[in-house]
Scaffold this active site. Structure first.
Site, PDB file in Angstrom:
ATOM      1  CD  GLU A  49      72.557  10.473 -10.193  1.00 54.92           C
ATOM      2  OE1 GLU A  49      73.166   9.902 -11.070  1.00 54.92           O
ATOM      3  OE2 GLU A  49      71.521  10.743 -10.095  1.00 54.92           O
ATOM      4  CG  HIS A  85      62.876   6.342  -7.703  1.00 54.00           C
ATOM      5  ND1 HIS A  85      63.315   5.354  -8.611  1.00 54.00           N
ATOM      6  CD2 HIS A  85      63.018   7.477  -8.378  1.00 54.00           C
ATOM      7  CE1 HIS A  85      63.733   6.025  -9.866  1.00 54.00           C
ATOM      8  NE2 HIS A  85      63.646   7.208  -9.675  1.00 54.00           N
TER       9      HIS A  85
END
Lengths: 365, 327
Positions: B60, B129
């Protein structure tokens, strides 16, 4: 310790350097001298408290920026870390806008909003000036990605220090560069120290830092004597060629040395003994005497009959005068105003577009 | 009007923008050949090819930073975070580079990038998450933050976000992807919704419920029950974009009802609703007949246990209780 060592090859004779005219060679020397004098002047002004924050000087490393930038064509781009004054002047930024930025003035290249670590000149393909160690490495990759996406034959030269090679962002960038055949050149300017920590105390490696690139399938190379502008041009030139012809990345490691501290507020860089600091005055003197890029190139050009000692004195005098003028310019320029705090945050607001006028963007009183 | 899902609405927005502007490309993990982890980009790689829809390795910081660099050269990357929760590993690139490069360059450089993906709890994927970082993104001047609640808003706001010249953090929701809603037909012309304009999704007179993202649906559910069981009629104001923020719409509904409950999936400490509450007390204190109330996620990391996680998020029941406490 950096691996700076005398070149065994005479790089002045290689094709890329043999092609230089006498005028171009004098220009390269002048560029290095201008960086040296600008920074020497900036240091003086720092001591006079004309600026705040950090001042990371490039003195001693000038051949790296000047040699690399001298190879740039229209579609080649440069990005670097916080030791960015040398690259800025090398790409053609003016001393006035640079000194004014250090002084935090509105006439500075970033309007006084960036400071020493954040010089930019996109019109000269210069994308900063980045403060977070290694943080610029994905951006440099993005410039290469952008070039390839647009179908332009160019490259992105992304400079980083030896202290940045252990950051995750750099390794992620190497993986993507290798995976996607991006024309980026990572130039590790290895001055031996990540701030006060020597290379051997900070990095695990086999023979050198650049060699890690092999693990990503990326070609790497080393400049042993980064104070030799000719060697820098030869090795960086091959990487530029690879980027242009094959759209492939390269990692280069250039051995170099900084004479001043990590920033000018570095009390432990020039002690008598290694018990008192991380390096000694003797060590600095050794490099100053034997590996000064300006001294080295001056000597070569005199030998080649390209210039004379008198001419070099004149170049230096002109650079000193230019620096003084930039100090006067910076001194006489205005500071940004409180209103300037709120410009250059959002493009749409600055341009007063419908998007910029819709909704509240700032949350002050 | 035709009805499509929130997921299809986003897909349509990408498809249209990729065709409109050659500088627009999608990049992210599994967005191309896999068709998107949540199928939001389904079919786009097949249709537009490798150049416009790019599969990234799990990296990322690398690919988002790369996209920021590419945007400085004028490209318009639309980056997918498979979960917005993964912003943590790309935070330097988002905050320092996307968020601040324009300012630090004195306005010389633009960063027209969109970073998008789901930002929600409620799917039993644990604390790592389930982050809802719209409040965190909105604390960076230079970033814009959008949180659509419906298919229509998702499409209209996404198209605007892609065309915007500033970095836009676009927060979707896995629990909304499958929900259907009315979205104008592309045949009827280009459909966009400006950032910074809230939407009054229900009209009432007694209490204002102000929310964003999926919390809007919770507020609407609560409003129906309050109407049916208590005869209390609520305004439900959907902020849609957090920054820029539609302050006028907030003050308007507060002036109308004099009572406010903020519904916000953020945790209460420095959540978006904390900022809205501060704004209301500063600018509409005299309009208020009761203290501003908040319904946020319970202030602990997101729990895994499915039945308990439901209770950790804002629920219609908690909204109703808050409303009844100030009536």
């Amino acid at each position: 310790m950096p691996v700076l060592a005398e070149s065994t090859t005479d790089f002045s004779k290689t094709e890329i350097n043999a092609a230089l005219t006498a005028e171009q060679k004098r220009h390269l020397l002048r560029d290095m001298i201008r960086i040296r004098e600008f920074e020497t002047g900036a240091f003086e002004q720092y001591q006079k408290k004309k600026m705040g924050g950090f001042l990371h000087l490039y003195i001693g490393q000038e051949a790296v920026a000047v040699g690399s930038v001298s190879l740039m064509g229209d579609n080649d781009h440069v990005i670097t870390a916080y030791r960015d004054h040398g690259h800025a002047l090398a790409v053609g930024m003016g001393m006035d806008e640079c000194m004014a930025e250090l002084f935090g003035k509105r006439t500075g290249c970033s309007k006084g909003k960036g400071g020493s670590m954040h010089f930019f000149a996109p019109d000269k393909n210069y994308w900063g000036g980045h403060g977070i160690v290694g943080g610029q490495t994905p951006l440099g990759l993005g410039l290469a990605f952008g070039l390839k996406y647009k179908g332009l034959k160019g490259c992105s030269m992304c400079f980083l220090g030896d202290g940045a090679v252990n950051q995750g962002a750099y390794h992620e960038s190497l993986n993507l560069a290798g995976l996607w055949d991006l024309p980026v050149i990572y130039v590790i300017e290895n001055n031996g120290y990540s701030m006060g920590t020597s290379q051997k105390r900070s990095s695990a490696f086999n023979t050198c830092l650049a060699e890690r690139a092999a693990g990503y399938g990326i070609i790497w190379d080393v400049v042993r004597n980064g104070s030799d502008l000719y060697e820098v041009r030869e090795v960086v030139g091959r990487a530029v060629e690879r980027a242009h012809a094959e759209s492939r990345p390269t990692v280069l490691e250039i051995a170099t040395y900084r004479y001043e501290g990590h920033s000018v507020a570095d009390a432990k860089h020039n002690k008598q003994t290694l018990q008192e600091g991380y390096r000694t005055k003797d060590e600095i003197e050794h490099y100053r005497k034997n590996f000064d890029p300006i001294g080295n190139f001056s000597e070569k050009l005199i030998q080649e009959g390209v210039t004379t000692e008198d001419e070099i004195k004149e170049i230096r005098k002109a650079a000193v005068a230019e620096t003084r003028a930039s100090v006067t310019f910076a001194d006489q320029s205005a500071f940004p105003t409180a209103e300037d705090l709120l410009t250059d945050v959002y493009s749409e607001v600055d341009h007063n577009t419908l998007a910029g006028r819709t909704g509240r963007h700032f949350f002050n009183d | 009007m035709r009805t499509i899902t929130y997921r299809q609405a986003l897909n349509e927005a990408f498809d249209e923008e990729i065709q409109r502007d050659p500088n627009v490309f999608l990049i992210g993990e599994e967005v191309a050949e896999y068709d998107g982890a949540y199928k939001v980009t389904q079919g786009l790689w097949k249709k537009h090819g490798d150049k416009r829809v790019v599969d990234s390795p799990i990296s990322e910081s690398g690919f988002i930073g790369m996209a920021v660099g590419a945007s400085m050269l004028g490209l318009r990357p639309v980056c997918e975070l498979m979960f917005w929760s993964f912003y943590t590993v790309a935070w330097d690139q988002i905050a320092n580079n996307a968020g601040m490069v324009r300012y630090m360059s004195g306005g010389l450089i633009n960063c027209p990038i969109v970073i998008r993906g789901p930002a929600n709890g409620g799917t039993n994927v644990g604390a790592t998450h389930s982050h809802t970082p719209e409040n965190i993104m909105a604390t960076i001047p230079g970033l814009k933050v959008v949180c659509p609640a419906t298919a229509r808003d998702a499409k209209g706001l996404m198209k605007t976000a892609i065309r915007d010249n500033d970095p836009v953090m676009f927060m979707e929701n896995t629990m909304l992807y499958g929900l259907e809603g009315e979205v104008p037909d592309p045949a009827d012309g280009d459909f966009t919704i400006p950032l910074g304009v809230a939407d009054l999704k229900r009209e009432g007179v007694d209490v204002s419920l102000i929310a964003h993202g999926r919390s809007v649906l919770i507020a609407l559910e609560a409003a129906e029950i309050l109407s049916a069981e208590h005869g209390i009629e609520c305004d439900v104001l959907d902020l849609r974009s957090i920054r820029p923020l539609d302050e006028e719409a907030i003050l308007e509904t507060v002036a109308k009802t004099s009572r406010v409950v903020l519904v916000d999936e953020n945790k209460p400490f420095c959540g978006v609703s904390a900022q809205i509450a501060a704004l209301i007390q500063e600018k509409a204190f005299d309009d208020l007949d009761a203290p501003v109330q908040r319904v946020c996620s319970i202030d602990a990391p997101a729990i895994y246990s499915p039945p308990v996680e439901k209770e950790q998020l804002p629920t219609a029941r908690r909204v109703i209780d808050k409303v009844l406490s100030i009536i």
